[in-house]
Scaffold this motif. Structure first.
Motif, PDB file in Angstrom:
ATOM      1  N   PRO A   1       0.818  -1.214   0.000  1.00 56.14           N
ATOM      2  CA  PRO A   1       0.000   0.000   0.000  1.00 56.14           C
ATOM      3  C   PRO A   1       0.848   1.258   0.000  1.00 56.14           C
ATOM      4  O   PRO A   1       1.972   1.260   0.516  1.00 56.14           O
ATOM      5  CB  PRO A   1      -0.799  -0.124   1.300  1.00 56.14           C
ATOM      6  N   LEU A   2       0.311   2.303  -0.589  1.00 58.42           N
ATOM      7  CA  LEU A   2       1.039   3.561  -0.675  1.00 58.42           C
ATOM      8  C   LEU A   2       1.184   4.203   0.706  1.00 58.42           C
ATOM      9  O   LEU A   2       0.261   4.140   1.533  1.00 58.42           O
ATOM     10  CB  LEU A   2       0.319   4.545  -1.603  1.00 58.42           C
ATOM     11  N   TYR A   3       2.319   4.826   0.920  1.00 61.30           N
ATOM     12  CA  TYR A   3       2.518   5.594   2.147  1.00 61.30           C
ATOM     13  C   TYR A   3       1.440   6.671   2.234  1.00 61.30           C
ATOM     14  O   TYR A   3       1.195   7.401   1.281  1.00 61.30           O
ATOM     15  CB  TYR A   3       3.904   6.250   2.143  1.00 61.30           C
ATOM     16  N   GLY A   4       0.780   6.760   3.378  1.00 58.59           N
ATOM     17  CA  GLY A   4      -0.204   7.804   3.615  1.00 58.59           C
ATOM     18  C   GLY A   4      -1.589   7.540   3.070  1.00 58.59           C
ATOM     19  O   GLY A   4      -2.492   8.356   3.281  1.00 58.59           O
ATOM     20  N   ASP A   5      -1.795   6.421   2.380  1.00 61.10           N
ATOM     21  CA  ASP A   5      -3.098   6.153   1.778  1.00 61.10           C
ATOM     22  C   ASP A   5      -4.040   5.552   2.819  1.00 61.10           C
ATOM     23  O   ASP A   5      -3.935   4.378   3.178  1.00 61.10           O
ATOM     24  CB  ASP A   5      -2.941   5.199   0.593  1.00 61.10           C
ATOM     25  N   GLN A   6      -4.965   6.367   3.294  1.00 64.21           N
ATOM     26  CA  GLN A   6      -5.889   5.910   4.328  1.00 64.21           C
ATOM     27  C   GLN A   6      -6.963   4.974   3.773  1.00 64.21           C
ATOM     28  O   GLN A   6      -7.486   4.126   4.490  1.00 64.21           O
ATOM     29  CB  GLN A   6      -6.567   7.119   4.989  1.00 64.21           C
ATOM     30  N   LYS A   7      -7.283   5.137   2.504  1.00 70.90           N
ATOM     31  CA  LYS A   7      -8.372   4.350   1.911  1.00 70.90           C
ATOM     32  C   LYS A   7      -7.981   2.900   1.642  1.00 70.90           C
ATOM     33  O   LYS A   7      -8.760   1.972   1.861  1.00 70.90           O
ATOM     34  CB  LYS A   7      -8.851   5.018   0.618  1.00 70.90           C
ATOM     35  N   TYR A   8      -6.752   2.685   1.155  1.00 71.32           N
ATOM     36  CA  TYR A   8      -6.333   1.336   0.779  1.00 71.32           C
ATOM     37  C   TYR A   8      -5.134   0.842   1.586  1.00 71.32           C
ATOM     38  O   TYR A   8      -4.549  -0.183   1.246  1.00 71.32           O
ATOM     39  CB  TYR A   8      -6.016   1.282  -0.717  1.00 71.32           C
ATOM     40  N   GLY A   9      -4.781   1.583   2.636  1.00 69.00           N
ATOM     41  CA  GLY A   9      -3.663   1.150   3.480  1.00 69.00           C
ATOM     42  C   GLY A   9      -3.816   1.612   4.906  1.00 69.00           C
ATOM     43  O   GLY A   9      -2.826   1.933   5.574  1.00 69.00           O
ATOM     44  N   ALA A  10      -5.043   1.625   5.410  1.00 68.60           N
ATOM     45  CA  ALA A  10      -5.319   2.145   6.758  1.00 68.60           C
ATOM     46  C   ALA A  10      -4.585   1.361   7.848  1.00 68.60           C
ATOM     47  O   ALA A  10      -4.245   1.915   8.891  1.00 68.60           O
ATOM     48  CB  ALA A  10      -6.823   2.133   7.024  1.00 68.60           C
TER      49      ALA A  10
END
Length: 248
Positions: free
Chosen positions: A187-196
């Motif tokens: 998951p991308l750094y900082g991505d709350q939608k797909y990496g919470a």
């Protein structure tokens, strides 16, 4: 030879702009989209790039009446970087043709958690969007409503449990990069939608539109706009020169 444009202007009005202008002539306007600003008006009612650009051009160029500004491609609200807009309907139509015929190139830089299984590769998935939740998921091929999503990635470096990737986006699906990389455990750094599960609230997503390249809708010259991400964490884990060489 293709004009390489980075952080400057081409035939741009000398009056200062509210945006960093990468390229401007009578047909096109290339800018650096600020993070956390929607590209076009949405339900939040917040200022959007398209409206702000029209106001900006109207002011800088002393244009009476309405200013035309055509939206050719989009970036998610939290994502920043290079974007091109059309200043005439003819330019908008021809740029849209370039998108459809895949002569419109988009390259991103991103920082992800972990490391992909290979140093480079192609991800091919079927994505399905849930409009009610504004989320996208990877589904089986043949799922009704699913759309094919393709990207190529290259690992440019790793540091402190993160990887810096270069992404060549071959299709333009909603949330595509974020969903596809999350689906392989990165998951991308900082991505709350797909990496919470691995990100903290308030972190800025590390995804940047670094290259937008296309044939000029009138002159047919190859135009290449380049924008580098800000040198703040986590981008500053790697030398800016490495990022610059990667998108050249």
């Amino acid at each position: 030879m293709a004009p390489h444009v980075q952080g400057g202007q081409d035939d741009a009005n000398s009056v200062s702009s509210a945006f960093e202008i990468l390229y401007e002539d009578n047909h096109l306007l290339g800018i650096v989209k600020p993070v956390n600003v929607p590209v076009q008006e949405d339900a939040t009612g917040d200022n959007d790039v398209l409206t702000l650009l029209k106001e900006d051009v109207k002011k800088r160029c002393n244009k009476p009446g309405n200013v035309y500004m055509g939206l050719v491609h989009r970036l998610d609200r939290p994502v920043g970087g290079a974007m091109i807009f059309a200043k005439t309907s003819k330019a908008a139509s021809r740029l849209s043709d370039s998108v459809r015929t895949h002569s419109f190139r988009k390259v991103y830089l991103t920082v992800v958690h972990g490391k992909p299984p290979a140093l480079s590769g192609r991800l091919v998935d079927t994505l399905l969007k849930d409009s009610a939740t504004n989320t996208v998921s990877v589904v089986r091929k043949g799922t009704p409503g699913g759309k094919e999503a393709i990207l190529d990635y290259t690992v440019l470096g790793t540091a402190e449990g993160y990887s810096l990737l270069k992404i060549d986006l071959l299709t333009g699906r909603s949330h595509q990069i974020r969903v596809q990389l999350s689906s392989i455990g990165c998951p991308l750094y900082g991505d709350q939608k797909y990496g919470a599960a691995v990100n903290k609230p308030g972190q800025q997503i590390a995804l940047w539109s670094s290259v937008v390249a296309f044939p000029h809708p009138v002159t047919k010259d190859e135009i290449e706009l380049i924008s580098l991400p800000p040198q703040s964490f986590p981008w500053n884990l790697w030398a800016q020169e490495l990022q610059k060489q990667a998108v050249r």
